[in-house]
Design an enzyme around this catalytic site. Sequence first.
Site, short mmCIF file in Angstrom:
data_model
loop_
_atom_site.label_atom_id
_atom_site.label_comp_id
_atom_site.label_asym_id
_atom_site.label_seq_id
_atom_site.Cartn_x
_atom_site.Cartn_y
_atom_site.Cartn_z
N ASP A 280 0.83 -1.21 0.00
CA ASP A 280 0.00 0.00 0.00
C ASP A 280 0.86 1.26 0.00
O ASP A 280 1.93 1.29 0.60
CB ASP A 280 -0.89 -0.02 1.25
N LEU B 155 11.90 -20.28 -3.35
CA LEU B 155 10.94 -19.35 -2.76
C LEU B 155 9.61 -19.51 -3.50
O LEU B 155 9.60 -19.54 -4.73
CB LEU B 155 11.42 -17.91 -2.93
N HIS C 78 2.40 3.33 -9.15
CA HIS C 78 2.26 1.88 -9.29
C HIS C 78 3.47 1.27 -10.01
O HIS C 78 3.92 0.18 -9.67
CB HIS C 78 0.96 1.54 -10.04
C1 IPE Z 1 -1.12 0.28 -3.98
O1 IPE Z 1 -1.26 1.45 -3.24
C2 IPE Z 1 -2.24 -0.72 -3.79
C3 IPE Z 1 -2.75 -1.27 -5.07
C4 IPE Z 1 -4.02 -1.44 -5.30
C5 IPE Z 1 -1.83 -1.65 -6.14
P1 IPE Z 1 -2.49 2.44 -3.38
O2 IPE Z 1 -2.89 2.58 -4.82
O3 IPE Z 1 -3.59 2.00 -2.46
O4 IPE Z 1 -1.86 3.81 -2.89
P2 IPE Z 1 -2.42 4.80 -1.79
O5 IPE Z 1 -2.75 3.98 -0.57
O6 IPE Z 1 -3.63 5.47 -2.38
O7 IPE Z 1 -1.29 5.75 -1.56
MG MG Z 2 -4.07 2.36 -0.49
#
Ligand code: IPE
Ligand code: MG
Length: 232
Positions: A2, A113, A19
């Site tokens: 996140d 892994l 992303h």
């Molecule tokens: C990545 O972080 C989670 C995914 C869905 C890929 P976010 O897109 O939730 O980023 P924030 O939390 O809004 O900063």
């Molecule tokens: Mg998020």
Amino acid sequence: MDGNRRWAEKRSMLRALGHVSGARQVRQIIDACMARGVNYLTLFAFSTENWQRPADEVSSLMGLLVHYLQKEVSAMHASGVRLKVVGDLNRFDRQLQSLMASGQALTANNSKLTLTIAANYGGRWDMMQAVQAWQAANPGQSVADMDEAALRPHLSMGYAPDPDLLIRTGGESRISNFMLWQVAYTELFFTDTLWPDFSAQSLDHALQWYQARDRRFGASNAPVAEITRYAI
Ligand code: IPE
Ligand code: MG
């Protein structure tokens, strides 16, 4: 994993680039896990709730998944990674489903892994599909005859032990529908570090924190197990 969008916003960059940076970070964490003897790493890449995001963000995340699988699977294979993808994969387009299937087939016999990517995954979805799969495998029986051990192989991660450690990046203190069944006795580590900033050093910080936990599993004192698996 996140915090990608906040990472981009802090830099006045497009969300999609957050992303992209997050996806770039994955290789480093896989390598760091292997170097530290972690056998199972599970990454929550896309939740059942993420479809509710704007269409352009969803499509950039899908594009990134395709790109990631095309680019990384052969390197994973070379380094002994077994790739697994869990979630309701039917909702993904044919190209993505076929990349997921071929990546899993190619790496199926690797054992250094096990990297699980959770995509269109939700813990509640998993429990529901497991009950339905149990029922399909045991026609005529009542769920009253089902116990935890009988359900477990039908969970989407039936091949893996429960995680020792769960790391949530990005400052939130919640599970957000990840591995609900499996985290019953997992140590939960919450960090403000945004996922694109989560480095091998951040991982070591989490592992040091884990080493100091007293894991009793509801019973009396037992030594902290050496970590072999964790989830982000
Ligand atoms: C990545 O972080 C989670 C995914 C869905 C890929 P976010 O897109 O939730 O980023 P924030 O939390 O809004 O900063
Ligand atoms: Mg998020």
